[in-house]
Design a protein around this motif. Sequence first.
Motif, PDB file in Angstrom:
ATOM      1  N   GLY A  16       0.788  -1.223   0.000  1.00 52.60           N
ATOM      2  CA  GLY A  16       0.000   0.000   0.000  1.00 52.60           C
ATOM      3  C   GLY A  16       0.819   1.271   0.000  1.00 52.60           C
ATOM      4  N   ALA A  17       2.146   1.156  -0.139  1.00 56.65           N
ATOM      5  CA  ALA A  17       3.005   2.339  -0.147  1.00 56.65           C
ATOM      6  C   ALA A  17       2.830   3.120  -1.443  1.00 56.65           C
ATOM      7  CB  ALA A  17       4.465   1.935   0.028  1.00 56.65           C
ATOM      8  N   ALA A  18       3.135   4.411  -1.398  1.00 51.31           N
ATOM      9  CA  ALA A  18       2.986   5.277  -2.566  1.00 51.31           C
ATOM     10  C   ALA A  18       4.003   4.913  -3.633  1.00 51.31           C
ATOM     11  CB  ALA A  18       3.151   6.742  -2.158  1.00 51.31           C
ATOM     12  N   SER A  33       8.580  -0.768 -10.829  1.00 55.27           N
ATOM     13  CA  SER A  33       7.932   0.226  -9.964  1.00 55.27           C
ATOM     14  C   SER A  33       8.780   0.412  -8.708  1.00 55.27           C
ATOM     15  CB  SER A  33       6.518  -0.213  -9.592  1.00 55.27           C
ATOM     16  OG  SER A  33       6.538  -1.429  -8.863  1.00 55.27           O
ATOM     17  N   ALA A  34       8.953   1.660  -8.307  1.00 56.05           N
ATOM     18  CA  ALA A  34       9.667   1.994  -7.076  1.00 56.05           C
ATOM     19  C   ALA A  34       8.679   2.637  -6.114  1.00 56.05           C
ATOM     20  CB  ALA A  34      10.832   2.937  -7.359  1.00 56.05           C
ATOM     21  N   LEU A  35       8.698   2.216  -4.852  1.00 50.81           N
ATOM     22  CA  LEU A  35       7.740   2.676  -3.861  1.00 50.81           C
ATOM     23  C   LEU A  35       8.415   3.512  -2.791  1.00 50.81           C
ATOM     24  CD1 LEU A  35       5.610  -0.563  -3.306  1.00 50.81           C
ATOM     25  CD2 LEU A  35       5.474   1.119  -5.140  1.00 50.81           C
ATOM     26  N   SER A  39      11.233  -0.030  -1.776  1.00 54.11           N
ATOM     27  CA  SER A  39      11.200  -1.316  -2.463  1.00 54.11           C
ATOM     28  C   SER A  39      11.055  -1.075  -3.960  1.00 54.11           C
ATOM     29  CB  SER A  39      10.050  -2.193  -1.950  1.00 54.11           C
ATOM     30  OG  SER A  39       8.807  -1.565  -2.197  1.00 54.11           O
ATOM     31  N   VAL A  40      11.632  -1.990  -4.741  1.00 52.02           N
ATOM     32  CA  VAL A  40      11.570  -1.947  -6.196  1.00 52.02           C
ATOM     33  C   VAL A  40      10.986  -3.271  -6.673  1.00 52.02           C
ATOM     34  CG1 VAL A  40      12.862  -1.551  -8.323  1.00 52.02           C
ATOM     35  CG2 VAL A  40      13.626  -0.495  -6.201  1.00 52.02           C
ATOM     36  N   HIS A  41      10.050  -3.218  -7.619  1.00 54.50           N
ATOM     37  CA  HIS A  41       9.350  -4.416  -8.059  1.00 54.50           C
ATOM     38  C   HIS A  41       9.403  -4.517  -9.582  1.00 54.50           C
ATOM     39  CE1 HIS A  41       7.569  -4.720  -3.994  1.00 54.50           C
ATOM     40  NE2 HIS A  41       7.470  -3.396  -4.089  1.00 54.50           N
ATOM     41  N   LEU A  42       9.504  -5.746 -10.059  1.00 51.44           N
ATOM     42  CA  LEU A  42       9.467  -6.033 -11.489  1.00 51.44           C
ATOM     43  C   LEU A  42       8.152  -6.740 -11.804  1.00 51.44           C
ATOM     44  CD1 LEU A  42      10.867  -6.126 -14.280  1.00 51.44           C
ATOM     45  CD2 LEU A  42      11.810  -8.353 -13.613  1.00 51.44           C
ATOM     46  N   TRP A  43       7.321  -6.099 -12.669  1.00 58.99           N
ATOM     47  CA  TRP A  43       6.005  -6.629 -13.033  1.00 58.99           C
ATOM     48  C   TRP A  43       6.072  -7.308 -14.400  1.00 58.99           C
ATOM     49  CZ3 TRP A  43       1.437  -6.171 -10.124  1.00 58.99           C
ATOM     50  CH2 TRP A  43       1.518  -5.361  -8.989  1.00 58.99           C
ATOM     51  N   ARG A  62      17.307   5.355   1.439  1.00 57.22           N
ATOM     52  CA  ARG A  62      16.008   5.725   0.890  1.00 57.22           C
ATOM     53  C   ARG A  62      16.123   5.974  -0.607  1.00 57.22           C
ATOM     54  NH1 ARG A  62      12.231   7.476   4.419  1.00 57.22           N
ATOM     55  NH2 ARG A  62      10.912   6.963   2.642  1.00 57.22           N
ATOM     56  N   ILE A  63      15.222   5.372  -1.379  1.00 56.97           N
ATOM     57  CA  ILE A  63      15.230   5.537  -2.836  1.00 56.97           C
ATOM     58  C   ILE A  63      14.603   6.877  -3.192  1.00 56.97           C
ATOM     59  CG2 ILE A  63      14.325   4.620  -5.012  1.00 56.97           C
ATOM     60  CD1 ILE A  63      14.374   1.859  -3.745  1.00 56.97           C
ATOM     61  N   THR A  64      15.291   7.641  -4.053  1.00 55.55           N
ATOM     62  CA  THR A  64      14.767   8.939  -4.491  1.00 55.55           C
ATOM     63  C   THR A  64      14.515   9.017  -5.987  1.00 55.55           C
ATOM     64  OG1 THR A  64      17.032   9.789  -4.692  1.00 55.55           O
ATOM     65  CG2 THR A  64      15.875  10.167  -2.593  1.00 55.55           C
ATOM     66  N   PHE A  65      15.198   8.164  -6.775  1.00 57.25           N
ATOM     67  CA  PHE A  65      15.009   8.234  -8.222  1.00 57.25           C
ATOM     68  C   PHE A  65      15.401   6.910  -8.864  1.00 57.25           C
ATOM     69  CE2 PHE A  65      15.272   9.782 -12.557  1.00 57.25           C
ATOM     70  CZ  PHE A  65      14.286  10.763 -12.579  1.00 57.25           C
ATOM     71  N   VAL A  66      14.742   6.585  -9.983  1.00 58.15           N
ATOM     72  CA  VAL A  66      15.014   5.355 -10.712  1.00 58.15           C
ATOM     73  C   VAL A  66      15.088   5.681 -12.196  1.00 58.15           C
ATOM     74  CG1 VAL A  66      14.132   3.053 -11.316  1.00 58.15           C
ATOM     75  CG2 VAL A  66      13.869   3.904  -8.989  1.00 58.15           C
ATOM     76  N   HIS A  67      16.053   5.079 -12.879  1.00 59.89           N
ATOM     77  CA  HIS A  67      16.212   5.323 -14.314  1.00 59.89           C
ATOM     78  C   HIS A  67      16.626   4.034 -15.016  1.00 59.89           C
ATOM     79  CE1 HIS A  67      17.053   7.307 -18.078  1.00 59.89           C
ATOM     80  NE2 HIS A  67      18.304   6.871 -18.063  1.00 59.89           N
TER      81      HIS A  67
END
Length: 1027
Positions: A16-18, A33-35, A39-43, A62-67
């Motif tokens: 349920g995280a943003a 998707s990064a929350l 956490s990072v998820h592969l769909w 803490r994750i701030t950006f993903v590329h």
Amino acid sequence: RFGRPGVECYCQHESGAAVISLQFLINEGALVSALADDSVHLWNLRQKRPAILHSLKFNRERITFVHLPFQSKWLYIGTEKGNIHIVNVESFTLSGYVIMWNKLPVTFSFQLIIGYESGIVVLWDLKSKKADYRYTYDEAIHSVAWHHEGKQFICSHSDGTLTIWNIKGQGKPFQTITPHGKQPKDGKKPEPCKPILKVEYKTTRLGDPFMILSGGLSYDTVGRRPCLTVMHGKSTAVLEMDYPIVDFLTLCETPYPNDFQEPYAVVVLLEKDLVVIDLAQNGYPIFENPYPLTIHESPVTCCEYYADCPVDLIPALYSVGSRQKRQGYSKKEWPISGGNWGLGTQSYPEIIITGHADGTVKFWDASAIMLQVLYKLKTAKVFEKSRNNKEEKQNTEIVDEDPFAIQIMAWCPESRMLCVAGVSANLIIYRFSKQEITTEVLLEVRLQYEVNDMESPPEGGGGGDRDLPTPGAASPSPQTTGPPTHPSTSSNSSDGVRDNVPCLKVRSTPLKQSPGYQVDLVVQLVWVSGEPPQQITSLALNSSYGLIVFGNSNGLAVVDYLQKTVLLNLGTVELYGSNDPYQRQPRSPRKTRQPSGGNGKDCYQVTDLPPNRCKSPTSGELSFSMLELALHWYPHQLQHLLTLPTTHYHRDNSFSRSRSSSVTSIDKEAREAITSFHFCETFARKGDSTITPCLYVGTSLGTVLAVALNLPPAGEQRLLQPVIVLPSGTLGRLKGSILRMAFLDNTGTFLPPAFELWYEPNAVGADSEERDKARKRRPVSVSPSTSQELQESQYAVVCSEKQAKVIALPSQNCIFKHSITETSFILRADVVQMNIGNCVACFCANGHIMTLSLPGLRPLLDVNYLPLTDMRIARTFCFTNLGQAMYLTSPTEIQRITYSQETCENLQEMLGELFTPVETPEAPNRGFFKGLFGGGATSLDREELFGEMQAGKASRGLAQHIPGPQGLEGMKGAASGVVADLARARIALDERGQKLGELDERTAAMLASADSFGKHAHDVRKRDITL
């Protein structure tokens, strides 16, 4: 996830995280998707129901950006500590390669330029693992974007400026731009503006580049809406948005970042909408949005669900709805075209109607998985806008906000008649027409009715099996005042108290009504002696009889919308007549008014209507009528009082419901509210031998009352002769409030209420003759069997908050009875038609969905589906035919469910395909010399840089790898069904063809290189021989 119109998918993370970032694996059927919980998820998108293949949970940073660069298997993750970690997308494991820093990274591109919040930009050399250049600016950086040639980049800053830098510059920006700042004449620095949160830098082959940015407005633009700015050459366009901007993305002709992008559209995600802007047309128009996001324009306050509608209904609504389109849309097709529709759509039409807080009613096509808006109706146009007079608003309005909010809707799909009840105790009746007309108010009828104070029942629950008191005295007489000859403009009585005034004022100027739903009648309950009217709690419409009936906590009223007259206006106790089981006696605390009739008998005085009451003074124009009705009951403080369930509209899209199953304090009111209606052709009294049109009334004390309707013949006589309405006694009593009533024939077949087929109400000439013929037709009635005198001909099905009963008619004997719940109560109940028969479907407050067979009331289904945690669900839950149901799960989401086995079996085929592989565009030409000497031939993030052999293993405690439920094999999609098998076969062929094509290209390149090498070797040898 949205694709082409009609393709959409909803997925939710269990935590349920943003969601802070999304990255597609382009043309590979996967999504990262990064929350906000780091956490990072592969769909996996290659199956109809997307699922998570891998997850990675960061523990220390803490994750701030993903590329994720195009055609790369290495994912760049920036953290709050300033570090950049590399993740292998295939195995979803961390690489040992880490770029360390001590500030916040914002963004980076394919060539790995890193922007930090402090204003520092670093050009990082991946191979040597060091910074080649550092660029410093005084203001904080929010985003960075590359020029496609890799020689320049642009930064957006917190003071509203843009800085363009050359890679090999002298430490100063090549150019500084303040898009919305005022340029001083003395050459000083412009005044600071709001931060530019994001900028994108896109180039074209034949023109100037595009700079697209969000934010950056001047601080003196107070109250201005959020804007997206498009800078192209010397022009700057500011595009205002209705909601705050969350993010935007530029759509380009090529996915390669090192080629001319050729942008053609911008996708803008707003807090409550999705907007796509056309960059190729002058003025930058928006594309017409095919997605059902407009359901969130105003909070949904009520909804209804209709399955198996007439086949011509959706085309008719779409036809008039398409004319409502706003001008100024782009002429091009919607640019998002991914995915394919499902093949197993329903064979019957389904329509959802939503009522909104601003008075809007929307019709949606729900025949497929996705909703499609058909038609939009604005009911607030009937009323005048309230002035800014706070004192007057407090004196007339009974709600603080949203006085036009829709509370209840009644719709007849066959005749297309619509009636809506508003929160301000008003009703509007609409007819459907394909022609445009202009109407104005001509008729106003005001009728007041008062019932003296009554005693309440000694017990709650309204149980039909307990001993009842002896019937008391006759009910009091109603006092009625005739309507004024002209609309009353008086708002106060002689003592200064609001009296005989509605909550809303109907427009007095002519109203132009477009094709679609057009106003036929307005009904308003009025203030009485300073007390506001009670909100309407129940509503029903019958197009065959030309009647509407509505009720509240005081009583009910029956209105003939064909003759524009009030037929019945009674307090609830009046329906019992002399057989009131609760012995409610009149005890008036105040002086009563003199009745209009001097004989003291019941009298109803209604002004005679002229024959041309529906004609406007202007030739050729029609008019609708307004009826203002006072329906009020003054109760006295009693010895035994019951707290009855009441429903109140709230701004937060919820409602409060008070209830008690036992006797409560004498300080509370006790009213027998009207909770449900049902029109039918049945037996009005016990022992009748013929069926007649009837209205059955359910109350909050569990009583079912019958009202006989004597209708004139169809045609002209129906418009001239009066309709006689006569209460006919009690059918039975159940525990709890009555929720639903229905009727079956002696074989158990559902008997729908009579209806009139739709006709064009504004037809002229030959069409008017067809209209008259249609109006003279009466629906075929089902006659009772005469084979045996004692044979029961019909069954009445009644469901309350606690139990259900099946009552045989005309004997009125209860033949089946079932107690549905003892510890909870039913929120919604409907008699629905399935393919194999009929059943009663119930949604209980404890979250159970139950179905009972008919007429035997045997339990068929009992599922603990959804515990009631939100009153919004209780208010919007509704069943419909063929095993469908829906409710509003949040202020912005409609949830549709099914309890039909057939639908469940076909659901997989109904789902669309999300992943449709396309041909990857040809990569940009690298040039002859680069190809000859090998410059730029390989990707920077190759295996030897980030692989375990070169970079080593990552720290074990840095992140935890969590495999998905499907593992690696799920990447190819395990969707069941023939369609999925074909899709997998097509994907496999496409992938095989793509790999073979790539192999051919590599073979050809190797042959060309061999030929080139042979030629060069031959030339060198000739030179050597010559020397």
